[in-house]
Design a protein around this motif. Sequence first.
Motif, PDB file in Angstrom:
ATOM      1  N   ALA A 276       0.840  -1.207   0.000  1.00  0.00           N
ATOM      2  CA  ALA A 276       0.000   0.000   0.000  1.00  0.00           C
ATOM      3  C   ALA A 276       0.876   1.257   0.000  1.00  0.00           C
ATOM      4  O   ALA A 276       0.937   1.994   0.986  1.00  0.00           O
ATOM      5  CB  ALA A 276      -0.924  -0.009   1.212  1.00  0.00           C
ATOM      6  N   PRO A 277       1.565   1.527  -1.112  1.00  0.00           N
ATOM      7  CA  PRO A 277       2.490   2.668  -1.156  1.00  0.00           C
ATOM      8  C   PRO A 277       1.817   4.032  -1.021  1.00  0.00           C
ATOM      9  O   PRO A 277       2.471   5.005  -0.648  1.00  0.00           O
ATOM     10  CB  PRO A 277       3.181   2.522  -2.511  1.00  0.00           C
ATOM     11  CG  PRO A 277       2.252   1.689  -3.334  1.00  0.00           C
ATOM     12  CD  PRO A 277       1.544   0.780  -2.369  1.00  0.00           C
ATOM     13  N   ALA A 278       0.521   4.109  -1.279  1.00  0.00           N
ATOM     14  CA  ALA A 278      -0.176   5.391  -1.134  1.00  0.00           C
ATOM     15  C   ALA A 278      -0.457   5.711   0.336  1.00  0.00           C
ATOM     16  O   ALA A 278      -0.707   6.864   0.679  1.00  0.00           O
ATOM     17  CB  ALA A 278      -1.477   5.370  -1.924  1.00  0.00           C
ATOM     18  N   GLN A 279      -0.399   4.689   1.214  1.00  0.00           N
ATOM     19  CA  GLN A 279      -0.675   4.909   2.625  1.00  0.00           C
ATOM     20  C   GLN A 279       0.565   4.814   3.513  1.00  0.00           C
ATOM     21  O   GLN A 279       0.598   5.388   4.596  1.00  0.00           O
ATOM     22  CB  GLN A 279      -1.706   3.891   3.149  1.00  0.00           C
ATOM     23  CG  GLN A 279      -3.125   4.229   2.796  1.00  0.00           C
ATOM     24  CD  GLN A 279      -3.393   4.092   1.307  1.00  0.00           C
ATOM     25  OE1 GLN A 279      -3.106   3.069   0.710  1.00  0.00           O
ATOM     26  NE2 GLN A 279      -3.934   5.123   0.697  1.00  0.00           N
ATOM     27  N   PHE A 280       1.571   4.066   3.084  1.00  0.00           N
ATOM     28  CA  PHE A 280       2.753   3.842   3.912  1.00  0.00           C
ATOM     29  C   PHE A 280       4.024   4.265   3.182  1.00  0.00           C
ATOM     30  O   PHE A 280       4.117   4.129   1.969  1.00  0.00           O
ATOM     31  CB  PHE A 280       2.888   2.347   4.269  1.00  0.00           C
ATOM     32  CG  PHE A 280       1.750   1.810   5.082  1.00  0.00           C
ATOM     33  CD1 PHE A 280       1.738   1.942   6.462  1.00  0.00           C
ATOM     34  CD2 PHE A 280       0.688   1.163   4.480  1.00  0.00           C
ATOM     35  CE1 PHE A 280       0.695   1.438   7.219  1.00  0.00           C
ATOM     36  CE2 PHE A 280      -0.365   0.653   5.224  1.00  0.00           C
ATOM     37  CZ  PHE A 280      -0.353   0.796   6.598  1.00  0.00           C
ATOM     38  N   GLN A 281       5.007   4.731   3.945  1.00  0.00           N
ATOM     39  CA  GLN A 281       6.339   4.945   3.392  1.00  0.00           C
ATOM     40  C   GLN A 281       7.349   4.739   4.513  1.00  0.00           C
ATOM     41  O   GLN A 281       7.018   4.844   5.693  1.00  0.00           O
ATOM     42  CB  GLN A 281       6.483   6.310   2.739  1.00  0.00           C
ATOM     43  CG  GLN A 281       6.785   7.469   3.650  1.00  0.00           C
ATOM     44  CD  GLN A 281       6.877   8.774   2.868  1.00  0.00           C
ATOM     45  OE1 GLN A 281       6.053   9.073   2.040  1.00  0.00           O
ATOM     46  NE2 GLN A 281       7.880   9.556   3.171  1.00  0.00           N
ATOM     47  N   MET A 282       8.576   4.434   4.137  1.00  0.00           N
ATOM     48  CA  MET A 282       9.624   4.192   5.128  1.00  0.00           C
ATOM     49  C   MET A 282      10.286   5.508   5.507  1.00  0.00           C
ATOM     50  O   MET A 282      10.550   6.352   4.657  1.00  0.00           O
ATOM     51  CB  MET A 282      10.674   3.223   4.584  1.00  0.00           C
ATOM     52  CG  MET A 282      10.136   1.840   4.264  1.00  0.00           C
ATOM     53  SD  MET A 282       9.264   1.023   5.611  1.00  0.00           S
ATOM     54  CE  MET A 282      10.606   0.644   6.703  1.00  0.00           C
ATOM     55  N   SER A 283      10.566   5.652   6.796  1.00  0.00           N
ATOM     56  CA  SER A 283      11.248   6.846   7.297  1.00  0.00           C
ATOM     57  C   SER A 283      12.739   6.705   7.042  1.00  0.00           C
ATOM     58  O   SER A 283      13.337   5.677   7.361  1.00  0.00           O
ATOM     59  CB  SER A 283      10.998   6.997   8.799  1.00  0.00           C
ATOM     60  OG  SER A 283      11.845   7.982   9.339  1.00  0.00           O
ATOM     61  N   LYS A 284      13.345   7.729   6.496  1.00  0.00           N
ATOM     62  CA  LYS A 284      14.796   7.712   6.285  1.00  0.00           C
ATOM     63  C   LYS A 284      15.534   7.943   7.602  1.00  0.00           C
ATOM     64  O   LYS A 284      16.706   7.609   7.723  1.00  0.00           O
ATOM     65  CB  LYS A 284      15.183   8.769   5.256  1.00  0.00           C
ATOM     66  CG  LYS A 284      14.678   8.410   3.873  1.00  0.00           C
ATOM     67  CD  LYS A 284      15.085   9.399   2.838  1.00  0.00           C
ATOM     68  CE  LYS A 284      14.542   8.935   1.490  1.00  0.00           C
ATOM     69  NZ  LYS A 284      14.638   9.924   0.465  1.00  0.00           N
ATOM     70  N   LYS A 285      14.841   8.489   8.592  1.00  0.00           N
ATOM     71  CA  LYS A 285      15.450   8.747   9.902  1.00  0.00           C
ATOM     72  C   LYS A 285      15.721   7.477  10.686  1.00  0.00           C
ATOM     73  O   LYS A 285      16.819   7.277  11.189  1.00  0.00           O
ATOM     74  CB  LYS A 285      14.540   9.649  10.743  1.00  0.00           C
ATOM     75  CG  LYS A 285      14.807  11.100  10.626  1.00  0.00           C
ATOM     76  CD  LYS A 285      13.970  11.850  11.642  1.00  0.00           C
ATOM     77  CE  LYS A 285      14.259  13.326  11.550  1.00  0.00           C
ATOM     78  NZ  LYS A 285      13.388  14.092  12.436  1.00  0.00           N
ATOM     79  N   ASP A 286      14.681   6.640  10.832  1.00  0.00           N
ATOM     80  CA  ASP A 286      14.832   5.463  11.691  1.00  0.00           C
ATOM     81  C   ASP A 286      14.527   4.128  11.009  1.00  0.00           C
ATOM     82  O   ASP A 286      14.595   3.080  11.636  1.00  0.00           O
ATOM     83  CB  ASP A 286      13.983   5.610  12.956  1.00  0.00           C
ATOM     84  CG  ASP A 286      12.493   5.704  12.679  1.00  0.00           C
ATOM     85  OD1 ASP A 286      12.073   5.530  11.521  1.00  0.00           O
ATOM     86  OD2 ASP A 286      11.738   5.960  13.635  1.00  0.00           O
ATOM     87  N   GLY A 287      14.170   4.146   9.723  1.00  0.00           N
ATOM     88  CA  GLY A 287      13.937   2.909   8.991  1.00  0.00           C
ATOM     89  C   GLY A 287      12.624   2.215   9.303  1.00  0.00           C
ATOM     90  O   GLY A 287      12.422   1.070   8.933  1.00  0.00           O
ATOM     91  N   LYS A 288      11.731   2.908  10.010  1.00  0.00           N
ATOM     92  CA  LYS A 288      10.416   2.342  10.323  1.00  0.00           C
ATOM     93  C   LYS A 288       9.377   2.953   9.402  1.00  0.00           C
ATOM     94  O   LYS A 288       9.575   4.010   8.833  1.00  0.00           O
ATOM     95  CB  LYS A 288      10.049   2.630  11.779  1.00  0.00           C
ATOM     96  CG  LYS A 288      10.967   1.933  12.763  1.00  0.00           C
ATOM     97  CD  LYS A 288      10.516   2.180  14.177  1.00  0.00           C
ATOM     98  CE  LYS A 288      11.410   1.434  15.144  1.00  0.00           C
ATOM     99  NZ  LYS A 288      10.861   1.449  16.503  1.00  0.00           N
ATOM    100  N   THR A 289       8.245   2.272   9.302  1.00  0.00           N
ATOM    101  CA  THR A 289       7.192   2.755   8.417  1.00  0.00           C
ATOM    102  C   THR A 289       6.450   3.943   9.015  1.00  0.00           C
ATOM    103  O   THR A 289       6.368   4.097  10.224  1.00  0.00           O
ATOM    104  CB  THR A 289       6.200   1.631   8.066  1.00  0.00           C
ATOM    105  OG1 THR A 289       5.386   2.058   6.988  1.00  0.00           O
ATOM    106  CG2 THR A 289       5.333   1.254   9.237  1.00  0.00           C
TER     107      THR A 289
END
Length: 76
Positions: free
Chosen positions: A21-34
């Motif tokens: 579900a790329p329109a609802q979720f993305q990975m944080s570049k800060k901590d690697g969590k969604t």
Amino acid sequence: MVVVTLQREKCIGCNYCVEMAPAQFQMSKKDGKTVLLKSVNTKGFHTLKSHDYSIMEACEQAVKACPVNIISVKET
């Protein structure tokens, strides 16, 4: 209404939810969590409320793919 909830602190960063579900979720570049986009954080639960029922199927796929079971989707 579709309600999507994420317990972000328990995320292991596997990226499956983003793939489903790329329109609802993305990975944080800060901590690697969604990150659940357009959500509100209440006591560690990130919640998205939407009247767009077209997101339901993709979010349900993300729920099934999550190995740590930290995503939920329900219809209210």
